[in-house]
Scaffold this active site. Structure first.
Site, PDB file in Angstrom:
ATOM      1  N   CYS A   2       0.747  -1.005   0.415  1.00 62.49           N
ATOM      2  CA  CYS A   2       0.098  -0.028  -0.418  1.00 62.49           C
ATOM      3  C   CYS A   2       1.097   0.827   0.259  1.00 62.49           C
ATOM      4  O   CYS A   2       0.480   2.258  -0.932  1.00 62.49           O
ATOM      5  CB  CYS A   2      -1.215   0.204   1.495  1.00 62.49           C
TER       6      CYS A   2
ATOM      7  N   ARG B 153       7.323 -10.749   4.625  1.00 64.79           N
ATOM      8  CA  ARG B 153       7.345 -10.429   6.231  1.00 64.79           C
ATOM      9  C   ARG B 153       7.149 -11.834   7.417  1.00 64.79           C
ATOM     10  O   ARG B 153       7.895 -12.921   6.804  1.00 64.79           O
ATOM     11  CB  ARG B 153       5.534 -10.724   6.564  1.00 64.79           C
TER      12      ARG B 153
ATOM     13  N   GLN C 275       0.198 -11.315  -3.190  1.00 69.23           N
ATOM     14  CA  GLN C 275      -0.564 -10.618  -3.186  1.00 69.23           C
ATOM     15  C   GLN C 275      -1.400  -9.781  -4.865  1.00 69.23           C
ATOM     16  O   GLN C 275      -0.781  -9.618  -5.196  1.00 69.23           O
ATOM     17  CB  GLN C 275      -0.344  -9.001  -2.212  1.00 69.23           C
TER      18      GLN C 275
ATOM     19  N   ASP D  59      -2.634  -7.834  -4.817  1.00 69.53           N
ATOM     20  CA  ASP D  59      -3.081  -6.498  -4.732  1.00 69.53           C
ATOM     21  C   ASP D  59      -3.949  -5.837  -5.348  1.00 69.53           C
ATOM     22  O   ASP D  59      -3.300  -5.781  -6.501  1.00 69.53           O
ATOM     23  CB  ASP D  59      -2.173  -6.053  -3.792  1.00 69.53           C
TER      24      ASP D  59
ATOM     25  N   HIS E 250      -5.779  -1.171  -4.766  1.00 71.27           N
ATOM     26  CA  HIS E 250      -6.039   0.402  -4.107  1.00 71.27           C
ATOM     27  C   HIS E 250      -7.490   0.666  -4.703  1.00 71.27           C
ATOM     28  O   HIS E 250      -6.485   1.125  -6.056  1.00 71.27           O
ATOM     29  CB  HIS E 250      -4.989   0.588  -3.797  1.00 71.27           C
TER      30      HIS E 250
ATOM     31  N   LYS F 273     -14.514  -4.139   7.360  1.00 72.02           N
ATOM     32  CA  LYS F 273     -13.920  -4.635   6.140  1.00 72.02           C
ATOM     33  C   LYS F 273     -14.915  -6.291   5.723  1.00 72.02           C
ATOM     34  O   LYS F 273     -15.534  -6.567   6.476  1.00 72.02           O
ATOM     35  CB  LYS F 273     -11.752  -5.269   6.034  1.00 72.02           C
TER      36      LYS F 273
ATOM     37  N   HIS G  17      -8.814  -0.901   0.178  1.00 69.25           N
ATOM     38  CA  HIS G  17      -7.481  -1.483  -0.283  1.00 69.25           C
ATOM     39  C   HIS G  17      -8.382  -3.735  -0.566  1.00 69.25           C
ATOM     40  O   HIS G  17      -9.493  -3.948   0.145  1.00 69.25           O
ATOM     41  CB  HIS G  17      -6.903  -2.441   0.643  1.00 69.25           C
TER      42      HIS G  17
END
Length: 631
Positions: free
Chosen positions: A328, A357, A375, A377, A379, A459, A505
């Site tokens: 992000c 991570r 991911q 991912d 946005h 979420k 996200h």
RNA sequence: GCCAAAGUAGCUCAGGGGUAGAGCAACGCUCUCGUAAAGCGUAGGUCGUGAGUUCGAAUCUCACCUUUGGCUCCA
């Protein structure tokens, strides 16, 4: 490595866990699994949807399993009269009990304990409840430190009760079966021994936990054990090796995934589809670096709240760099690099972004929990006016993606504002309302986890149910009221004022690694044609027909089919067996007959056989590809 | 991270203080084969890593690495 053997073993299958957030930050404490996750047998998907009859059945099983836990404790006390006992609740499919024992348990102890348990059951001891005063309880359990602690921790106004069964008495709220004779001495099995912290707290003593499974009758037990075997057969780690899809290599670092050519074929198929659909849905692709200077992570707050999940710093030119744990901040950097007005919004930026991570060594698990993963991912940055429509669209898109991969049963979980939260309550309300509205518009079953959202926004999580009835959390759609503030993101509204956009996200498949693991287990390695690494193998019955086999390969390859010929020296039977174990969707056997008539004998993975002209076979396979169907 | 178990050939495993084993896979040769394993042969291992005990260690000890099962389903 080419041909793998088979493996047998016995171990418990891990319940689904890996709960991954894609955005924001914060410690592990903020991770919340949806409510209604744990109860019930056979993996209830939506507990709220159970009929009262099913509910009753579950209660009965729970009671039986709870009683079985007592019986096991009684058995363990026969083996270790000095054992300290902790807690022993019923769980999904069975029960456990935690003990503090004078020595380590070994697997050989389990049959012995099982023997004692069978005896206790045959004795048909009644379960007798007695209400007892706090003092009496403390006196009774003097020396049983864990029980004493439990008693002391119970609220003053709670009625304490004992359940006595034979010569075993336990502090227990009940309920239990009437007597041990009601339990089936052939309906249970002790499965495993594991360490477990007292009250799940790693600062407290480590106890020994025995897990068992218990059922109403031997048939159900057998069915359950067979189910466990099936899970083992489908274990993605096992199949990953057998089908040569991926590896994890200790020499090069735990939790880091190597996609082998066949696994990569699948990943590329997934990614190609993913990109194509994102472009169709109005997304743009972005690519961002894998590392960034500390300024980025200070600004985002990750270094304050998320540092212990990040790989440590790398120093270069006197600056600290960090591998990204999330994408992000980078997407925000692209946004802040320009100036956007309400006319430019909504922006939908997607990236297959690989993040790193630090996961504690004990929590790593195949592809399901790793230290480096990609991911899917994106946005979404939009105005308040656009927010509702964006949510509705992204939810619709999520469902489309999940269904494209064969997941039909999907449920939603809505997590709302926790006590500690950033962002104005009005924004939370608006966001939550739009999430709820979107779920209802799609007609999804859902549960609300009140106060279960991350501190930075509410979420929706989507869970799918796989072919074996297990549910996996894949998609997540999260508001973020934190980063736009921290990075001072703005857009120019129609009135000329600088305003804060909404940022959302979302990940549809979660991480490609984990999603791959889920796919492998869901299909047991027998993928739909479009995902199969090798879609077709052409097998000549003898070397005389190699040329025709090559011709068939050439023809199909030109049509975009992943095809190869097996021209090895092995027997036909041997080749068929091998490709069958590799779960290749189609084998085309060619010999004299086929060569003469320019046809192929199609052997489907299911064992079905048919003669088809070559061009018909191509058409048939292309159709299956197009429909994302099984062969 | 913590507790327990495990790590031997590409894979699946046996062995266990005295020259490292099997099946499958690989490679070679023979057979030219019609729908789930042809035959014969060859090659393949620092027995996870490092230290120690011992005349001698894959085997025993210790440390480390990795993997596996667990670690908030509350009396």
């Amino acid at each position: 490595m080419k041909r793998g053997g088979t493996a047998v073993g016995s171990r418990l299958i891990v319940p689904e866990d890996s709960w991954r957030r894609i955005g924001g930050m914060g410690g592990r404490g903020q991770l919340k699994t949806p409510a209604s996750e744990s109860s019930g047998s056979g993996g209830t998907f939506m507990s709220a949807k159970l009929s009262s009859k099913e509910q009753k059945k579950l209660e009965k099983l729970d009671r039986m399993r709870h009683s079985m836990a007592h019986v096991m404790a009684a058995g363990v006390l026969k083996l270790f009269p000095d054992a300290k006992i902790a807690i022993g609740p019923p769980i999904e499919n069975g029960f456990y009990y935690d003990f503090d024992l004078p020595r380590k348990l070994t697997p050989e102890d389990l049959p012995v304990i099982e023997g004692y348990m069978a005896e206790v059951i045959k004795e048909d001891n009644p379960f007798e409840k007695q209400v007892i005063s706090r003092d009496e309880a403390l006196k009774f359990f003097a020396g049983q430190d864990y029980k004493v602690e439990l008693i002391n921790d119970l609220p003053e106004d709670v009625e304490l009760s004992f359940y006595k069964m034979g010569d075993f008495t336990d502090l227990c709220r009940g309920p239990h079966v009437e007597s041990t004779g009601r339990l089936n001495h052939q309906g249970f099995k002790l499965l495993s021994i594991a360490g477990a912290y007292w009250r799940g707290d790693e600062k407290r003593p480590m106890l020994q936990r025995i897990y068992g499974t218990a059922w109403g009758d031997p048939k159900q037990l057998k069915a359950h054990l067979e189910h466990l075997e099936e899970l083992e057969k489908r274990d993605h780690r096992k199949l990953g090796k057998e089908l040569d899809l991926f590896s994890l290599q200790e020499k090069a670092g735990p939790g880091l995934v190597y996609w082998h050519p066949k696994g990569a074929r699948i990943r590329v198929a997934i990614e190609d589809f993913w990109r194509q659909e994102h472009y169709k849905n109005g997304y743009e692709m972005v690519f961002t670096p894998h590392v960034g200077k500390s300024w980025l992570w200070e600004t985002s707050g990750h270094l304050d709240f998320y540092a212990e999940s990040m790989y440590p710093n790398m120093v270069m030119d006197k600056a600290d760099y960090y591998a990204k744990p999330m994408n992000c901040p980078f997407h925000v950097m692209i946004y802040n690099n320009g100036k956007y007005s309400y006319r430019d919004l909504p922006l939908r930026w997607a990236e297959l972004g690989t993040v790193y991570r630090y996961e504690r060594s004990g929590t790593l698990h195949g592809l399901m929990r790793v230290r480096g993963f990609t991911q899917d991912d994106a946005h979404l940055i939009c105005t308040p006016d656009q927010m509702q429509e964006e949510i509705r669209e992204v939810l619709r898109f999520s469902l489309f993606m999940l269904r494209s991969f064969g997941f039909e049963e999907i449920a939603a979980y809505l997590s709302t504002m926790p006590e500690k939260a950033v962002g104005e309550p009005e924004r939370w309300d608006a966001a939550q309302a739009s999430l709820k509205e979107a779920i209802e518009a799609e007609g999804l079953d859902y549960d609300i986890d009140e106060g279960g959202g991350a501190f930075y926004g509410p979420k929706i999580d989507l869970k799918v149910k796989d072919a074996l009835g297990r549910s996996w959390q894949l998609s997540t759609i999260q508001f973020d009221f934190n980063l736009p503030d921290r990075f001072d993101m703005t857009f120019t509204d129609s009135d000329g004022a600088e305003k804060r956009p909404y940022m959302i996200h979302r990940a549809l498949l979660g991480s490609l690694e984990r999603f791959f693991g889920v796919l492998i287990e869901n299909y047991g390695g027998a993928f739909p044609v479009w995902l199969s690494p090798v879609q077709v193998v052409v097998i000549p019955v003898a070397a005389t027909f190699d040329d025709y086999a090559k011709e068939v390969v050439k023809e199909m390859r030109l049509k975009g089919i992943r095809v190869q010929a097996d021209l090895g020296n092995d027997r036909l039977n041997h080749k068929i067996r091998y490709h069958q174990t590799q779960k290749v969707p189609y084998m085309l056997v060619v010999g004299e007959r086929e060569q003469e008539s320019r046809s192929v004998n199609v052997r489907i993975r299911t064992g079905e056989k048919s003669d088809l002209p070559l061009d018909e076979a191509v058409k048939m396979i292309l159709k299956k590809l197009e429909e994302k169907d099984l062969p």
